[in-house]
Design an enzyme around this catalytic site. Structure first.
Site, PDB file in Angstrom:
ATOM      1  CG  ASN A 185      -3.833   5.367   2.714  1.00 24.63           C
ATOM      2  OD1 ASN A 185      -3.370   5.946   3.683  1.00 24.63           O
ATOM      3  ND2 ASN A 185      -5.110   5.407   2.401  1.00 24.63           N
TER       4      ASN A 185
ATOM      5  N   GLY B 271      -1.542   6.713   5.748  1.00 27.82           N
ATOM      6  CA  GLY B 271      -2.291   6.361   6.957  1.00 27.82           C
ATOM      7  C   GLY B 271      -2.306   4.859   7.186  1.00 27.82           C
TER       8      GLY B 271
ATOM      9  NE  ARG C 163      -6.052  -0.431   7.700  1.00 35.15           N
ATOM     10  CZ  ARG C 163      -6.860   0.613   7.590  1.00 35.15           C
ATOM     11  NH1 ARG C 163      -6.949   1.504   8.555  1.00 35.15           N
ATOM     12  NH2 ARG C 163      -7.567   0.784   6.499  1.00 35.15           N
TER      13      ARG C 163
ATOM     14  CE  LYS D  16      -8.067   3.920  13.283  1.00 32.13           C
ATOM     15  NZ  LYS D  16      -7.717   4.772  12.135  1.00 32.13           N
TER      16      LYS D  16
ATOM     17  CB  THR E   5      -0.949   0.037   1.208  1.00 35.56           C
ATOM     18  OG1 THR E   5      -1.716   1.257   1.155  1.00 35.56           O
ATOM     19  CG2 THR E   5      -0.190   0.023   2.518  1.00 35.56           C
TER      20      THR E   5
ATOM     21  CG  ASP F 106     -10.603  -2.323  -0.489  1.00 34.11           C
ATOM     22  OD1 ASP F 106     -10.170  -1.156  -0.484  1.00 34.11           O
ATOM     23  OD2 ASP F 106     -11.653  -2.644  -1.078  1.00 34.11           O
ATOM     24  CB  SER F 107     -10.636  -0.595   5.047  1.00 33.30           C
ATOM     25  OG  SER F 107      -9.733   0.419   4.649  1.00 33.30           O
TER      26      SER F 107
ATOM     27  CG  PHE G  97      -6.199   7.215   7.698  1.00 38.30           C
ATOM     28  CD1 PHE G  97      -5.706   6.334   8.649  1.00 38.30           C
ATOM     29  CD2 PHE G  97      -6.686   6.691   6.505  1.00 38.30           C
ATOM     30  CE1 PHE G  97      -5.688   4.964   8.417  1.00 38.30           C
ATOM     31  CE2 PHE G  97      -6.672   5.324   6.257  1.00 38.30           C
ATOM     32  CZ  PHE G  97      -6.174   4.463   7.222  1.00 38.30           C
TER      33      PHE G  97
ATOM     34  CE1 TYR H  90     -16.091   9.350   4.402  1.00 35.15           C
ATOM     35  CE2 TYR H  90     -14.678   7.433   4.130  1.00 35.15           C
ATOM     36  CZ  TYR H  90     -15.475   8.406   3.579  1.00 35.15           C
ATOM     37  OH  TYR H  90     -15.668   8.460   2.214  1.00 35.15           O
TER      38      TYR H  90
END
Lengths: 197, 197
Positions: free
Chosen positions: A13, A15, A184, A178, A11, A72-73, A155, A157
């Site tokens: 990304n 975040g 995740r 978190k 990935t 994927d989320s 990150f 939402y």
């Protein structure tokens, strides 16, 4: 399959990279990132989380000849029929920023009765080997949505998502708080358990 | 994940049931079939073998509360740009018989130069657990196609598919000969290896 010693983190990304490295810190893995070994772009055109995550992990594993993991989320809002779901990262358009996506979701749920602003985050983590094998694990995190963003952690939402049992948004939680309850965190711990058994 | 002791065979295709039970005879599994515990229909609407196989295995595992395996497979003809691929079972229309599908493929490749009638069978086998985890393995079997069907073994496009290194069609091979080289034999042995490691 055992946890691989060298594993590509498929990935880009930032975040996701940060969270996955944190959640998987105890895996004892030597990570290979896009900076170490750039891979060709893999478009996210699937209609399911599994298809997107597995397609990316398989393509990167094949390109580099090493096992690769990807996730994927998305966020699924009950009042939106489960949307934006797999389209969460592109809700306000291709390459839309987290902020624009979040504003779009706030607009869509503004007229929804507060008691019906329920939903969940979902994450599917996949590990693929160049030989054609793979393992996946899926997990959710239930919660409610608010209209006024709060917090600067995480990150996506996170600033408008309050996990069930919490008063704070996902973005107000400390990183380790978190990870303990997030989609995740749960998905990657599920992946680890599946690989270790 | 280890090989489950009780495992749902999530397919109703008689040819697949026969082959999978034969290929996996040494798994030491107590099989649960559709006759033992009927599950709701799962439409094959995916665009990839993984999506179809995993979606079916996940849906059946969730419905019955037991681990389930399914496969999706197809024939990929180079002169048809890799088609019919995931649409192989529905090439001549929804619910088309093996015979109609085979005749349709023969028509499509009739004008192709015999030396260019190359392709492969592909199989993706997936095992899913009700808890949201899963394992997959994919394998191929390269070969060439002929216009005159030969042999009565196997199913699907077997009577016009000659595996590389063979003179006989897949339908002319004895069952154990087919399983030793077939896409399905290789995929399920890959799945077993992935589960056992």
């Amino acid at each position: 399959m055992p946890i691989p010693r060298r594993l590509v983190l498929a990935t880009r990304n930032p975040g996701k990279v940060r969270e996955i490295l944190r959640i998987c810190a105890d895996w004892g893995v030597e990570w290979v990132t896009h900076e170490d070994a750039p891979w060709p772009d893999v478009p996210e055109t699937g209609t399911t989380y599994l298809e997107n995550a597995a397609a990316k992990a398989m393509a990167v594993a094949a390109a580099l000849g090493l096992p690769a993991i990807a996730d994927d989320s998305g966020i699924e809002v009950d009042a939106l029929g489960g949307g934006p779901g797999v389209h969460s990262a592109r809700f306000a358009g291709e390459d839309a920023s987290d902020e624009r996506n979040l504003r779009m979701l706030v607009e869509r749920i503004a007229t929804v009765d507060p008691g019906r602003r329920t939903g969940r985050y979902r994450c599917l983590a996949a590990c693929a080997w160049p030989e054609g094998m793979g393992v996946w694990a899926e997990a959710t995190c239930e919660g409610t949505l608010i209209l006024e963003p709060r917090g600067s952690g995480g990150f996506g939402y996170d600033p408008i998502f309050i996990p069930t049992g919490e008063m704070r948004t996902m973005a107000e939680l400390a990183a380790e708080e978190k990870d303990a309850i997030s989609h995740r965190g749960r998905a990657f711990r599920g992946l680890r358990d599946a690989l270790r058994r």
